[in-house]
Design an enzyme around this catalytic site. Structure first.
Site, PDB file in Angstrom:
ATOM      1  N   HIS A 367      20.431  41.145 -57.582  1.00 34.40           N
ATOM      2  CA  HIS A 367      19.609  39.932 -57.684  1.00 34.40           C
ATOM      3  C   HIS A 367      18.143  40.247 -57.413  1.00 34.40           C
ATOM      4  O   HIS A 367      17.252  39.838 -58.161  1.00 34.40           O
ATOM      5  CB  HIS A 367      20.130  38.888 -56.694  1.00 34.40           C
ATOM      6  CG  HIS A 367      19.215  37.726 -56.490  1.00 34.40           C
ATOM      7  ND1 HIS A 367      19.343  36.542 -57.179  1.00 34.40           N
ATOM      8  CD2 HIS A 367      18.145  37.578 -55.665  1.00 34.40           C
ATOM      9  CE1 HIS A 367      18.390  35.712 -56.799  1.00 34.40           C
ATOM     10  NE2 HIS A 367      17.660  36.307 -55.875  1.00 34.40           N
ATOM     11  N   GLU A 368      17.897  41.012 -56.345  1.00 30.51           N
ATOM     12  CA  GLU A 368      16.514  41.322 -55.972  1.00 30.51           C
ATOM     13  C   GLU A 368      15.837  42.228 -56.997  1.00 30.51           C
ATOM     14  O   GLU A 368      14.660  42.052 -57.316  1.00 30.51           O
ATOM     15  CB  GLU A 368      16.486  41.978 -54.588  1.00 30.51           C
ATOM     16  CG  GLU A 368      16.947  41.064 -53.482  1.00 30.51           C
ATOM     17  CD  GLU A 368      16.210  39.739 -53.501  1.00 30.51           C
ATOM     18  OE1 GLU A 368      14.981  39.735 -53.677  1.00 30.51           O
ATOM     19  OE2 GLU A 368      16.872  38.707 -53.366  1.00 30.51           O
ATOM     20  N   HIS A 371      14.363  40.400 -59.841  1.00 32.91           N
ATOM     21  CA  HIS A 371      12.995  39.894 -59.699  1.00 32.91           C
ATOM     22  C   HIS A 371      11.991  40.922 -60.220  1.00 32.91           C
ATOM     23  O   HIS A 371      10.990  40.565 -60.858  1.00 32.91           O
ATOM     24  CB  HIS A 371      12.702  39.582 -58.227  1.00 32.91           C
ATOM     25  CG  HIS A 371      13.345  38.331 -57.733  1.00 32.91           C
ATOM     26  ND1 HIS A 371      13.084  37.097 -58.271  1.00 32.91           N
ATOM     27  CD2 HIS A 371      14.240  38.122 -56.727  1.00 32.91           C
ATOM     28  CE1 HIS A 371      13.790  36.176 -57.624  1.00 32.91           C
ATOM     29  NE2 HIS A 371      14.498  36.768 -56.698  1.00 32.91           N
ATOM     30  N   GLU A 447      14.663  32.255 -59.106  1.00 31.77           N
ATOM     31  CA  GLU A 447      15.934  32.553 -58.449  1.00 31.77           C
ATOM     32  C   GLU A 447      17.105  32.419 -59.422  1.00 31.77           C
ATOM     33  O   GLU A 447      18.012  33.247 -59.425  1.00 31.77           O
ATOM     34  CB  GLU A 447      16.144  31.632 -57.244  1.00 31.77           C
ATOM     35  CG  GLU A 447      15.205  31.901 -56.086  1.00 31.77           C
ATOM     36  CD  GLU A 447      15.274  33.326 -55.609  1.00 31.77           C
ATOM     37  OE1 GLU A 447      16.398  33.849 -55.444  1.00 31.77           O
ATOM     38  OE2 GLU A 447      14.203  33.928 -55.407  1.00 31.77           O
TER      39      GLU A 447
END
Length: 507
Positions: A367-368, A371, A447
């Site tokens: 997920h990170e 970004h 997100e």
């Protein structure tokens, strides 16, 4: 009889400015208090697990979460009220000009006259930050040693259960840590401020361009050196040992062309059971840092004490409580770039080991890294710098307005630092509120996109379970008032994120 509008128009410009600042400050506070009241009502009235949450949260955890968030909300109300009253009294009683005059007297005793404005500004800044630290200390102590301890979020609660006293956050460690942070902050803040003031003074008509470029360079440098030179002042960093997890992290990074060079583990458990993970660096030199409390296999809190070390019985051991929380954010504060992509993990695990399984860690990192891959970091940097340039430009336009200074008690002098404070903190406050809301909306969009990226990596199932687990561990309350959520939540509500992941999980 004069109408209110006519009376307002008859006031001198400086009085209108001063009253407008106070009125807007209280308007923002009352708006925030209204939102908090709506959310507290949700905490008080939602006493049973809603039907749609039945498979996500059990009744016991739901009640613990409700009580924890209720205590936090009450604490936030009183601390916020105190802060607003304190700020109002400082303005009404002339606290800012008084502190400036006191700074001049101190610098004068040291042999620096009125012509040394930068020296006086640094003394003023030191006294102001010291005052803020001292007045905020009781609230910080109460939050850490009363609220957090009551709900199991202070490492102090683990003292009897773990018998690792050298790792525990004692009151002495709390003060030592606070002093160290204050000193490190001053070592960075004072030199940077002095150079910024000097640039503004010698920059001529286009000083705002040079000031903006200076803050850009400083921000990038701080982001680059933080993990290598600043963070090690507080915690010990070691390379992640060779093994399955490191290999999986490197494989995932390589699959998305993330230029990973090193992976570190930091001894976060020395401070508390709170855990972090973040990545940093520019261009082809990026690194990932994992706190030992995040990793189930490396957390010192999971290690069994040596024989004879532990005098506690098994019942006490079984009641060990630790925490984890996951959040990733890019923060833009005080118009300076502060890029921090953090996974602030804290949890409340009962009868379980602390930390995440390797698959869950990889899902969260996926997920990170999303970004980064989707350009969210670059987009936030661009937004931050556009905002910073605009603010410095408007500062250049407004700094010559004498009424701005007289409104706050500076009748004979117009110090540059005071101008920065008045314009950036007070005059820009309506703009800052609007910008903050827009960034919150944008953050929620990012997100969802990062979750979708993790799905594309095949991590939907692990991220789904990780979000549920971490929400429970953090005692996060999954029910929120819609206005409160819209205004405050930089991350989408849990149910919305789970719904977005559900389809991929079922596939």
């Amino acid at each position: 009889m004069a109408l209110p509008g006519e009376l307002w128009a008859e006031l001198p410009a400086e009085r209108r400015i001063f009253c407008s600042v106070l009125l807007f400050s209280w308007a923002v506070y009352l708006w925030e208090a209204f939102l908090a009241h709506r959310q507290r009502r949700v905490y008080r009235t939602t006493t049973h697990v809603p039907q749609e949450l039945g498979q996500i949260m059990d009744s016991e955890t739901f009640e613990k979460s409700r009580l924890y968030q209720l205590d936090k909300s009450t604490f936030s109300f009183w601390s916020g009220l105190y802060s607003e009253i304190e700020g109002t009294m400082i303005l009404l009683c002339g606290g800012i000009p008084f502190l400036w005059k006191l700074s001049g007297q101190i610098s004068g005793h040291a042999g620096f006259g009125q012509e040394y404005e930068i020296v006086q500004s640094l003394v003023f800044l030191l006294l102001a930050t010291l005052f803020s630290a001292v007045t905020g200390l009781p609230w910080s102590l109460y939050n850490t040693f009363v609220i957090e301890e009551k709900h199991g979020f202070n490492q102090q609660v683990l003292q009897r259960a773990l018998v690792l006293t050298q790792w525990l956050q004692t009151l002495g460690f709390f003060f030592k840590d606070a002093i160290k942070k204050f000193v490190v902050t001053q070592c960075i803040l004072l030199p940077v401020t002095s150079l910024l003031l000097y640039i503004i003074k010698i920059g001529g008509d286009y000083f705002f361009i040079y000031a903006w470029l200076f803050t850009l360079v400083v921000s990038l440098v701080l982001v680059t050196i933080y993990a290598d030179y600043i963070a090690p002042l507080f915690d010990k960093f070691i390379p992640l040992p060779e093994g399955e997890l490191k290999q999986q992290i490197e494989t995932m990074a390589k699959s998305i062309d993330f230029p990973l060079t090193k992976v570190y583990v930091v001894e976060g458990s020395k401070r508390s059971s709170h855990s972090n993970a973040y990545f940093y660096g520019f261009f082809k030199n990026k690194r990932i840092v994992l706190f030992d409390t995040l990793l189930e296999d490396y957390s010192a809190l999971n290690k069994e004490p040596a024989e004879g070390e532990d005098g506690e019985n098994e019942e006490t051991k079984s009641k060990t409580k630790v925490f984890i929380n996951v959040s990733a954010y890019i923060e833009i504060r005080d118009h300076h770039l502060m890029v921090e992509i953090f996974l602030n993990l804290k949890g409340y695990i009962f009868n379980k080991k602390q930390g995440c399984k390797n698959e869950e860690v990889l899902a969260v990192l996926g997920h990170e890294l999303g970004h980064w891959k989707l350009g969210h970091t670059v987009k936030n940097i661009i937004i931050s710098q556009m905002n910073s340039f605009l603010c410095f430009f408007l500062f250049a336009v407004l700094i010559g307005r004498k009424e701005l200074f007289t409104a706050f008690g500076f009748y004979d002098t117009q110090p540059t630092l005071i101008g920065l404070m008045i314009i950036f903190q007070f005059i820009f406050s309506p703009y800052n509120e609007v910008l903050s809301f827009c960034l919150t909306v944008l953050s929620r969009r990012f997100e969802f996109q990062a979750d979708a990226f993790a799905k594309e990596l095949g991590k939907a199932k692990d991220l789904y379970s990780a979000l549920i687990k971490l929400n429970k561990d953090n005692l996060g309350f999954p029910v929120s008032d819609w206005i409160f959520s819209m205004w405050h939540y930089s991350h989408p509500p849990l149910l919305e994120r789970l719904q977005a992941l559900k389809d991929a999980k079922q596939e």
